[in-house]
Write an enzyme that holds these catalytic residues in place. Structure first.
Site, mmCIF file in Angstrom:
data_model
loop_
_atom_site.group_PDB
_atom_site.id
_atom_site.type_symbol
_atom_site.label_atom_id
_atom_site.label_comp_id
_atom_site.label_asym_id
_atom_site.label_seq_id
_atom_site.Cartn_x
_atom_site.Cartn_y
_atom_site.Cartn_z
ATOM 1 N N ARG A 152 1.410 24.989 -27.862
ATOM 2 C CA ARG A 152 0.639 24.370 -26.776
ATOM 3 C C ARG A 152 0.013 23.058 -27.230
ATOM 4 O O ARG A 152 -0.055 22.088 -26.476
ATOM 5 C CB ARG A 152 -0.440 25.326 -26.273
ATOM 6 C CG ARG A 152 -1.133 24.840 -25.000
ATOM 7 C CD ARG A 152 -1.949 25.945 -24.362
ATOM 8 N NE ARG A 152 -2.346 25.589 -23.012
ATOM 9 C CZ ARG A 152 -3.539 25.085 -22.682
ATOM 10 N NH1 ARG A 152 -4.466 24.895 -23.615
ATOM 11 N NH2 ARG A 152 -3.818 24.787 -21.426
ATOM 12 N N GLU B 26 -7.547 28.882 -11.004
ATOM 13 C CA GLU B 26 -7.323 28.266 -12.315
ATOM 14 C C GLU B 26 -5.921 28.572 -12.833
ATOM 15 O O GLU B 26 -5.280 29.547 -12.415
ATOM 16 C CB GLU B 26 -8.393 28.777 -13.300
ATOM 17 C CG GLU B 26 -8.295 28.225 -14.722
ATOM 18 C CD GLU B 26 -8.420 26.712 -14.821
ATOM 19 O OE1 GLU B 26 -7.595 26.017 -14.187
ATOM 20 O OE2 GLU B 26 -9.302 26.229 -15.550
ATOM 21 N N GLY C 213 -9.834 31.647 -18.466
ATOM 22 C CA GLY C 213 -9.343 32.494 -17.382
ATOM 23 C C GLY C 213 -10.356 33.515 -16.921
ATOM 24 O O GLY C 213 -11.568 33.329 -17.000
ATOM 25 N N ASP D 132 9.809 -3.477 -3.003
ATOM 26 C CA ASP D 132 8.697 -3.862 -2.140
ATOM 27 C C ASP D 132 8.826 -5.335 -1.777
ATOM 28 O O ASP D 132 8.468 -6.211 -2.557
ATOM 29 C CB ASP D 132 7.373 -3.580 -2.861
ATOM 30 C CG ASP D 132 6.165 -3.983 -2.033
ATOM 31 O OD1 ASP D 132 6.312 -4.164 -0.810
ATOM 32 O OD2 ASP D 132 5.068 -4.122 -2.620
ATOM 33 N N THR E 127 9.622 -8.050 2.082
ATOM 34 C CA THR E 127 9.673 -8.040 3.550
ATOM 35 C C THR E 127 11.023 -7.540 4.049
ATOM 36 O O THR E 127 11.079 -6.746 4.987
ATOM 37 C CB THR E 127 9.399 -9.440 4.111
ATOM 38 O OG1 THR E 127 10.308 -10.363 3.516
ATOM 39 C CG2 THR E 127 7.964 -9.862 3.837
ATOM 40 N N GLN F 107 -11.150 23.652 -14.311
ATOM 41 C CA GLN F 107 -10.852 22.528 -15.203
ATOM 42 C C GLN F 107 -9.405 22.045 -15.090
ATOM 43 O O GLN F 107 -9.156 20.858 -14.856
ATOM 44 C CB GLN F 107 -11.159 22.915 -16.649
ATOM 45 C CG GLN F 107 -10.912 21.789 -17.649
ATOM 46 C CD GLN F 107 -11.538 22.070 -18.996
ATOM 47 O OE1 GLN F 107 -12.517 21.449 -19.388
ATOM 48 N NE2 GLN F 107 -10.974 23.017 -19.711
ATOM 49 N N HIS G 195 -16.663 24.706 -10.661
ATOM 50 C CA HIS G 195 -17.678 25.715 -10.374
ATOM 51 C C HIS G 195 -18.854 25.547 -11.334
ATOM 52 O O HIS G 195 -18.761 24.857 -12.359
ATOM 53 C CB HIS G 195 -17.073 27.105 -10.559
ATOM 54 C CG HIS G 195 -16.398 27.243 -11.906
ATOM 55 N ND1 HIS G 195 -17.093 27.510 -13.073
ATOM 56 C CD2 HIS G 195 -15.097 27.105 -12.263
ATOM 57 C CE1 HIS G 195 -16.252 27.547 -14.086
ATOM 58 N NE2 HIS G 195 -15.033 27.303 -13.633
ATOM 59 N N TYR H 127 -10.143 30.609 -27.696
ATOM 60 C CA TYR H 127 -9.085 29.882 -28.404
ATOM 61 C C TYR H 127 -8.922 30.404 -29.829
ATOM 62 O O TYR H 127 -7.810 30.454 -30.364
ATOM 63 C CB TYR H 127 -9.379 28.380 -28.409
ATOM 64 C CG TYR H 127 -9.111 27.726 -27.078
ATOM 65 C CD1 TYR H 127 -7.829 27.689 -26.544
ATOM 66 C CD2 TYR H 127 -10.143 27.142 -26.343
ATOM 67 C CE1 TYR H 127 -7.576 27.095 -25.318
ATOM 68 C CE2 TYR H 127 -9.902 26.544 -25.120
ATOM 69 C CZ TYR H 127 -8.616 26.518 -24.616
ATOM 70 O OH TYR H 127 -8.368 25.931 -23.395
ATOM 71 N N CYS I 125 3.542 -2.926 12.868
ATOM 72 C CA CYS I 125 2.156 -2.912 13.348
ATOM 73 C C CYS I 125 1.933 -4.113 14.264
ATOM 74 O O CYS I 125 2.200 -5.250 13.880
ATOM 75 C CB CYS I 125 1.174 -2.942 12.177
ATOM 76 S SG CYS I 125 -0.558 -2.850 12.678
ATOM 77 N N TYR J 190 0.835 -1.202 0.000
ATOM 78 C CA TYR J 190 0.000 0.000 0.000
ATOM 79 C C TYR J 190 0.870 1.251 0.000
ATOM 80 O O TYR J 190 0.678 2.170 -0.808
ATOM 81 C CB TYR J 190 -0.914 -0.021 1.227
ATOM 82 C CG TYR J 190 -1.632 1.281 1.488
ATOM 83 C CD1 TYR J 190 -2.793 1.605 0.782
ATOM 84 C CD2 TYR J 190 -1.160 2.185 2.444
ATOM 85 C CE1 TYR J 190 -3.459 2.803 1.021
ATOM 86 C CE2 TYR J 190 -1.818 3.376 2.688
ATOM 87 C CZ TYR J 190 -2.962 3.680 1.975
ATOM 88 O OH TYR J 190 -3.612 4.865 2.210
ATOM 89 N N MET K 189 -8.633 20.698 -11.550
ATOM 90 C CA MET K 189 -9.281 19.407 -11.318
ATOM 91 C C MET K 189 -8.563 18.292 -12.069
ATOM 92 O O MET K 189 -8.446 17.168 -11.577
ATOM 93 C CB MET K 189 -10.745 19.493 -11.741
ATOM 94 C CG MET K 189 -11.575 18.293 -11.329
ATOM 95 S SD MET K 189 -13.332 18.649 -11.556
ATOM 96 C CE MET K 189 -14.016 16.995 -11.469
ATOM 97 N N VAL L 54 -7.047 -7.512 1.316
ATOM 98 C CA VAL L 54 -6.078 -7.597 0.229
ATOM 99 C C VAL L 54 -5.657 -9.023 -0.084
ATOM 100 O O VAL L 54 -5.637 -9.442 -1.243
ATOM 101 C CB VAL L 54 -4.829 -6.749 0.560
ATOM 102 C CG1 VAL L 54 -3.797 -6.885 -0.552
ATOM 103 C CG2 VAL L 54 -5.211 -5.294 0.753
#
Length: 505
Positions: A351, A326, A269, A128, A130, A392, A257, A337, A158, A53, A395, A171
């Site tokens: 771009r 943003e 913008g 990963d 033991t 946008q 939004h 655009y 643990c 994990y 996010m 798991v």
């Protein structure tokens, strides 16, 4: 909008017809890489202690911030060598044949680590396994020293039986080691496997044997930590990240939004308010949250008007984060655009060629945005239930972290208006639900162009940003070919695709 001065144009005779929008930019102080030498992260701990994990989560974070990282899970190598697992007897320390197989698997995995860090542009490898014996750890240290790799140990300790049992059931029942077995048999066999490891387990000793090693002990899923001799910047980031994550059940809601006035006009913008439909979405969002009856929900917004107006309609407290604003479009703010393509055709084409790396003149790139949003990710990892109302590009960056998306995919992730993404962290990833609130809105998504440059058009110069791109399975390393105040090198050819796992060992 202001172009370059006449003196700047005279100093750059090769570009006299078009204003040089980039000459005023300052160089970023960040280095091209965040590590000064390859690093091997070595997991330590008994089975069912959350090592895989942590390995997967840490790798996802490091790739997201731009450090190419890969997990090498010894259980995968062992299952390749031994096709059918019979019982815990394979893990007995007195099973000489099995011990030879396990050691050979470790050596093969370390050779793959070496190839990744020395030949495949990797910066960090996570081993990963033991690694519970001093003999195994000394072997790894010798391997790292021979190859000039730094080593950082992460030990997961643990002793809470409820946590261990929950981990086994969540798991290990679905592990390839246990096809078509019932829960009771899996639990019994796995607990006996753990007992086999306990016989030879030697935890890290910070007071004597291991006092000179760099490591962090994570005790009882983050109740306590012990940190020893952190060597460098990237190790400090790893420690900080591990001290912020938790495994408590929670849900993260992401949405944009409500539709804004500028969305209706196709402008990017700016700081416009909500449209009529945007206000309808805000009310629909309030109703949705009331129906969900979410406990102790926190609401975060940017400092832009459209997210604040969306949150105001919810009737609950909310926090404003400037770093959730943003992406800054610089000289292209409040333009469509079509206007950008007409006024700055080379910028528009550049771009489209490399959207993740491209930085708006006087503004930001997606790469910059990822760096800006790192504190948000850290805080999200610390929190319980959270609703983030953002934008946008923002996010997309947040989703890319939770869904483990690379730089090629991130700028084109679909984040439609008036849609909620419900993220529920699970064992080795994140469950995603998409909820549409049935309020119409404009479509602001631009698909990835299929052809960046017509054959009769001179390719636009690529401009690399100053720090490492978000890593992905298709990591591409390109040389810097443009620095402020120097003539560009010859144009780059279009980027081509490059060809570039879990359980106990």
């Amino acid at each position: 909008m202001s172009g370059a001065s006449s003196s700047e144009q005279n100093n750059n005779s090769y570009e006299t017809k078009t204003p040089n929008l980039r000459m005023s930019e300052k160089k970023c102080s960040w280095a091209s890489y965040m590590t000064n030498s390859p690093t091997l992260i070595v997991m330590i701990g008994l089975p069912a202690r959350g090592k895989t994990y942590v390995s997967k989560k840490l790798t996802r974070y490091l790739n997201w911030i731009g450090v190419p990282t890969k997990v090498f899970n010894l259980g995968v190598y062992r299952r390749e060598a031994v096709k059918s697992y019979k019982s815990y007897d394979f893990f007995r320390h007195d099973n000489e044949e099995a011990m030879k197989i396990r050691k050979q698997c470790a050596l093969v995995a370390l050779e793959d680590v070496k190839a990744y860090l020395t030949e495949e542009n990797g910066q960090i490898a996570v081993f990963d396994a033991t690694n519970t014996t001093r003999e195994r750890r000394d072997m790894i240290l010798n391997f790292a020293e021979q190859n000039s790799f730094k080593v950082f140990f992460v030990e997961s300790v643990c002793d809470d039986p409820d946590v261990i049992a929950a981990n086994i059931l969540e798991v290990k029942v679905s592990s390839p080691d246990y096809p078509e077995r019932n829960r009771e048999n899996v639990m019994e066999d796995f607990l006996k496997r753990i007992e086999c490891y306990k016989v030879t387990y030697r935890p890290l000793d910070p007071d004597n044997y291991d006092k000179d090693l760099s490591f962090i002990k994570v005790i009882n899923v983050g109740q306590r930590f012990l940190v020893n001799r952190v060597q460098d910047y990237i190790q400090s980031k790893i420690v900080y990240y591990l001290m912020n994550i938790h495994v408590q059940p929670r849900t993260i809601y992401l949405c944009r939004h409500g539709e804004s006035e500028f969305n209706l006009l196709g402008k990017i913008g700016g700081d416009s308010g909500l449209s009529v439909r945007g206000k309808q979405f805000a009310q629909a969002l309030r109703k949705f949250l009331e129906e969900q009856e979410i406990t102790d929900l926190k609401v975060w917004t940017s400092q832009l008007k459209r997210t604040i107006q969306t949150a105001e309609s919810l009737g609950v407290p909310y926090e404003q984060w400037k770093i959730l604003n943003e992406i800054d479009a610089g000289v292209c703010e409040e333009m469509t655009y079509a206007e950008i393509e007409k006024r700055y055709p080379e910028e528009f084409a550049l771009r489209d060629q490399e959207k993740y790396l491209y930085r708006y003149p006087g503004g930001e790139s997606y790469q910059d945005l990822v760096q800006r949003l790192e504190p948000v990710i850290m805080e999200l990892e610390r929190q319980g239930n959270v609703l983030v109302i953002s934008h946008q590009a923002v996010m997309r960056c947040l989703l890319a972290y939770f869904l483990d998306k690379g730089a090629d995919e991130l700028p084109y992730l679909r984040c439609p208006l008036h849609t909620i993404f419900k993220l529920t962290p699970v064992a080795y990833g994140c469950k995603v639900e998409t909820i549409k609130l049935n309020v119409e809105a404009v479509n602001t998504h631009r698909d990835k162009p299929t052809n960046n440059f017509p054959k009769n058009q001179t390719p636009v110069r690529m401009r690399r940003n100053s720090f490492t791109p978000l890593s992905s399975s298709n990591t591409i390393r390109r040389p810097r070919n443009y620095s402020v105040g120097s003539r560009p090198l010859k144009p780059l050819s279009p980027l081509r695709a490059q060809d570039m796992q879990e359980g106990a060992d």
